[in-house]
Design a protein around this motif. Structure first.
Motif, mmCIF file in Angstrom:
data_model
loop_
_atom_site.group_PDB
_atom_site.id
_atom_site.type_symbol
_atom_site.label_atom_id
_atom_site.label_comp_id
_atom_site.label_asym_id
_atom_site.label_seq_id
_atom_site.Cartn_x
_atom_site.Cartn_y
_atom_site.Cartn_z
ATOM 1 N N ALA A 298 1.017 -0.959 -0.566
ATOM 2 C CA ALA A 298 -0.021 0.012 0.334
ATOM 3 C C ALA A 298 0.814 1.427 -0.295
ATOM 4 O O ALA A 298 2.021 1.207 0.188
ATOM 5 C CB ALA A 298 -0.635 -0.305 0.935
ATOM 6 N N ARG A 299 0.535 2.628 -0.762
ATOM 7 C CA ARG A 299 1.408 2.839 -1.192
ATOM 8 C C ARG A 299 0.506 4.583 -0.624
ATOM 9 O O ARG A 299 -0.272 4.240 -1.677
ATOM 10 C CB ARG A 299 2.400 3.554 -2.405
ATOM 11 N N VAL A 300 1.010 6.277 -0.850
ATOM 12 C CA VAL A 300 0.235 7.025 -0.753
ATOM 13 C C VAL A 300 0.584 8.099 -1.298
ATOM 14 O O VAL A 300 2.073 7.614 -1.711
ATOM 15 C CB VAL A 300 0.022 7.515 0.275
ATOM 16 N N SER A 301 0.360 8.578 -2.533
ATOM 17 C CA SER A 301 0.862 10.397 -3.360
ATOM 18 C C SER A 301 0.126 10.912 -3.882
ATOM 19 O O SER A 301 -0.999 11.392 -3.999
ATOM 20 C CB SER A 301 0.731 9.354 -4.728
ATOM 21 N N LEU A 302 0.987 12.190 -3.747
ATOM 22 C CA LEU A 302 -0.444 13.612 -3.932
ATOM 23 C C LEU A 302 1.095 13.866 -5.276
ATOM 24 O O LEU A 302 1.128 13.903 -5.536
ATOM 25 C CB LEU A 302 0.271 14.643 -2.706
ATOM 26 N N ASP A 303 -0.762 14.165 -5.410
ATOM 27 C CA ASP A 303 -0.120 14.980 -7.165
ATOM 28 C C ASP A 303 0.510 15.859 -7.070
ATOM 29 O O ASP A 303 1.072 16.848 -7.845
ATOM 30 C CB ASP A 303 -1.403 15.324 -7.688
ATOM 31 N N ARG A 304 0.893 16.940 -5.907
ATOM 32 C CA ARG A 304 1.163 18.368 -5.749
ATOM 33 C C ARG A 304 1.303 18.070 -3.920
ATOM 34 O O ARG A 304 0.103 18.047 -2.992
ATOM 35 C CB ARG A 304 1.098 18.990 -5.861
ATOM 36 N N ASN A 305 2.376 18.518 -3.705
ATOM 37 C CA ASN A 305 2.843 18.848 -1.897
ATOM 38 C C ASN A 305 2.843 19.969 -1.574
ATOM 39 O O ASN A 305 2.515 20.031 -0.297
ATOM 40 C CB ASN A 305 4.292 18.070 -1.530
ATOM 41 N N THR A 306 2.529 20.879 -2.153
ATOM 42 C CA THR A 306 2.304 22.765 -1.637
ATOM 43 C C THR A 306 1.582 23.071 -3.271
ATOM 44 O O THR A 306 1.266 23.715 -3.887
ATOM 45 C CB THR A 306 3.934 23.422 -2.231
ATOM 46 N N LEU A 307 1.028 23.548 -1.428
ATOM 47 C CA LEU A 307 -0.572 24.586 -2.325
ATOM 48 C C LEU A 307 -1.183 25.226 -1.394
ATOM 49 O O LEU A 307 -0.922 25.154 -0.293
ATOM 50 C CB LEU A 307 -1.585 23.058 -2.427
ATOM 51 N N PRO A 308 -1.646 26.585 -2.307
ATOM 52 C CA PRO A 308 -2.330 27.138 -1.672
ATOM 53 C C PRO A 308 -3.955 27.600 -0.523
ATOM 54 O O PRO A 308 -4.212 26.317 -1.044
ATOM 55 C CB PRO A 308 -2.865 28.558 -3.133
ATOM 56 N N VAL A 309 -3.745 28.665 -0.124
ATOM 57 C CA VAL A 309 -4.759 28.059 0.821
ATOM 58 C C VAL A 309 -6.237 28.345 0.117
ATOM 59 O O VAL A 309 -6.041 28.878 -0.816
ATOM 60 C CB VAL A 309 -4.986 29.660 1.774
ATOM 61 N N GLY A 310 -6.749 27.546 0.538
ATOM 62 C CA GLY A 310 -8.339 27.740 -0.584
ATOM 63 C C GLY A 310 -8.113 26.230 -1.668
ATOM 64 O O GLY A 310 -9.429 25.935 -2.876
ATOM 65 N N GLU A 311 -6.962 26.280 -1.972
ATOM 66 C CA GLU A 311 -7.618 24.814 -3.489
ATOM 67 C C GLU A 311 -6.981 23.568 -2.489
ATOM 68 O O GLU A 311 -6.955 23.211 -1.876
ATOM 69 C CB GLU A 311 -6.002 25.739 -4.158
ATOM 70 N N THR A 312 -6.719 22.685 -3.525
ATOM 71 C CA THR A 312 -7.609 21.418 -3.597
ATOM 72 C C THR A 312 -6.369 20.726 -4.473
ATOM 73 O O THR A 312 -5.747 20.906 -5.425
ATOM 74 C CB THR A 312 -8.482 20.815 -3.879
ATOM 75 N N ALA A 313 -6.016 19.492 -3.802
ATOM 76 C CA ALA A 313 -4.896 18.388 -4.541
ATOM 77 C C ALA A 313 -5.625 17.289 -4.479
ATOM 78 O O ALA A 313 -6.405 16.403 -3.306
ATOM 79 C CB ALA A 313 -4.023 18.009 -3.227
ATOM 80 N N THR A 314 -4.784 15.752 -5.170
ATOM 81 C CA THR A 314 -5.756 14.318 -4.827
ATOM 82 C C THR A 314 -4.700 13.854 -4.731
ATOM 83 O O THR A 314 -3.259 13.482 -4.800
ATOM 84 C CB THR A 314 -5.976 14.325 -6.318
ATOM 85 N N LEU A 315 -4.675 13.275 -3.214
ATOM 86 C CA LEU A 315 -4.349 12.599 -2.592
ATOM 87 C C LEU A 315 -4.839 10.436 -3.048
ATOM 88 O O LEU A 315 -6.137 10.441 -2.974
ATOM 89 C CB LEU A 315 -4.517 12.046 -1.525
ATOM 90 N N THR A 316 -3.825 9.963 -3.735
ATOM 91 C CA THR A 316 -3.898 8.692 -4.296
ATOM 92 C C THR A 316 -4.236 7.666 -3.117
ATOM 93 O O THR A 316 -2.536 7.747 -2.854
ATOM 94 C CB THR A 316 -4.140 8.159 -5.821
ATOM 95 N N LEU A 317 -4.114 6.928 -2.930
ATOM 96 C CA LEU A 317 -3.622 5.220 -1.743
ATOM 97 C C LEU A 317 -3.952 4.633 -2.131
ATOM 98 O O LEU A 317 -5.069 3.762 -3.459
ATOM 99 C CB LEU A 317 -5.087 5.038 -0.671
#
Length: 388
Positions: A50-69
């Motif tokens: 099992a592994r996790v990854s973020l499509d970006r590790n730096t993001l501004p307040v109010g924005e979203t990123a996608t986390l995939t397990l």
């Protein structure tokens, strides 16, 4: 952090204290030298993971990123929850399954996706989670997330904005500072890549394979194209990182597709203002063999053969591994080694990331003892500065 890193034979006391952040790696070998052999057993290729990854590790307040397990080799029984604390809101978004067949072997991957929304500035860590699966419990590693101040959003259909995101706002002279260059755009075509300026900095190559994700900004969905590079300050003081610009072609606002599906477009220059970066000098009191390496490193050192006659060569093998200016790392001078003849060292670099900020560098140095009175090799030391 104050300390001496003793390799192969433990900790070495010294009569002086290193300055904060300065470290010394030291290896010692003697004749005869007995080397411990480590048996490394690779995990079975059929083991569930099992592994996790973020499509970006730096993001501004109010924005979203996608986390995939991603779970491979088994089926999760439930979809675990992630705790984002006070700085991140994490909600389950979906699930997908993929099956591949390679050389008659079938592999199944199940991807559980989550939306990560940045709530406030800061550095956050998503703890590892335990997944209950048909193969038993699996656990993931923690994931670091940096949330920065939100900026103005693009205005108008087809327009774009640019944001420069350094990994820190204060550093030491000579320290590598990773940078992200984030382009927000609904649609368009890049004509000229990012051009970064800044007096007092050396810049690394800007990667030509940026990552692309999508994010919600207010009531709009935008593409985020992220370029990565590094900046190395070469002088101290309050420096200006940037400005930065790029050229791209975007649709003319209000234009419509013609019969062939094309829209009228025009060329625009997208810019971002400079950001301040406070650059501190290195603290005084560096060891005499400090050659300017700044980062986090480990040293592996051995020598052989250990039974030889006068005039027979000994090969010193040194491997420096870690994060920092890997390519520019050098061996210290061995001028203090009396009674030896030296040959020029060779080296090989293996980089672990496209920005060339981590990896390992292996050295081989041939030395020849010139006297039968020599019974052991002198101490080998290599010093570096740890900015953390």
């Amino acid at each position: 952090m104050i300390g001496l890193l003793g390799l192969m034979t433990g900790w070495f006391p010294r009569a002086f204290r290193l300055p904060a952040g300065a470290r010394r790696a030291r290896g010692v070998s003697s004749f005869p030298l007995t080397l411990a052999l480590l048996l490394l057993v690779a995990p079975s290729s059929d083991a569930a993971t099992a592994r996790v990854s973020l499509d970006r590790n730096t993001l501004p307040v109010g924005e979203t990123a996608t986390l995939t397990l991603t779970v491979e080799g088994t089926t999760p029984r439930t979809q675990p929850s992630f705790n984002g604390g006070a700085g991140l809101r994490i909600t389950a978004a979906g699930r997908s399954t993929s099956v591949s067949l390679v050389n008659g072997r079938q592999t199944m991957e199940i991807a559980l996706t989550y939306t990560v929304e940045a709530l406030r500035e800061g550095d956050f860590t998503l703890p590892g989670v335990e997944i209950q699966s048909d193969a038993g419990p699996l656990r993931t590693r923690p994931v670091a997330v940096k949330v920065v101040r939100g900026g103005a959003t693009p205005v108008g259909e087809g327009q774009a904005s640019l944001r420069l995101v350094p990994s820190k706002t204060s550093c030491f002279v000579g320290e590598l500072v990773p940078l992200e260059i984030q382009l927000y755009v609904e649609e368009g075509r890049l004509q000229q890549g990012p051009q970064l300026q800044g007096e007092g900095f050396n810049f690394g190559k800007i990667g030509d394979q940026p990552t692309q994700t999508r994010t919600r900004v207010g009531n709009r969905t935008l593409n985020v194209v992220t370029f990565r590079t590094v900046a190395t300050p070469v002088k101290t003081g309050k420096l200006s990182l940037g400005p930065i610009w790029l050229q791209m072609e975007v649709p003319v606002p209000g234009s419509r597709q013609d019969f062939f599906g094309f829209r009228q477009s025009h060329s625009i220059r997208v810019t971002a203002d400079a950001l301040p970066l406070e650059v501190q000098p290195l603290p005084p009191g560096a060891p005499a063999d400090f050659s300017g390496a700044i980062g986090q490193f480990t040293l592996d050192y051995n020598a052989g053969p250990t039974r030889l006659a006068v005039g027979d060569p000994i090969t010193l093998k040194v491997t420096l591994t870690g994060s920092g200016p890997i390519e520019s790392l050098t061996l210290p001078s061995l001028d203090g080694w009396q009674g030896f003849k030296f040959y020029p060292p060779s080296s090989k670099t293996e980089l672990a990331d496209p920005m060339e900020t981590s990896g390992s560098k292996r050295f081989e140095q041939v030395v020849v003892p010139q006297s039968p009175e020599i019974r052991q090799l002198p101490p080998f030391t290599w010093s570096y500065f740890d900015p953390e």
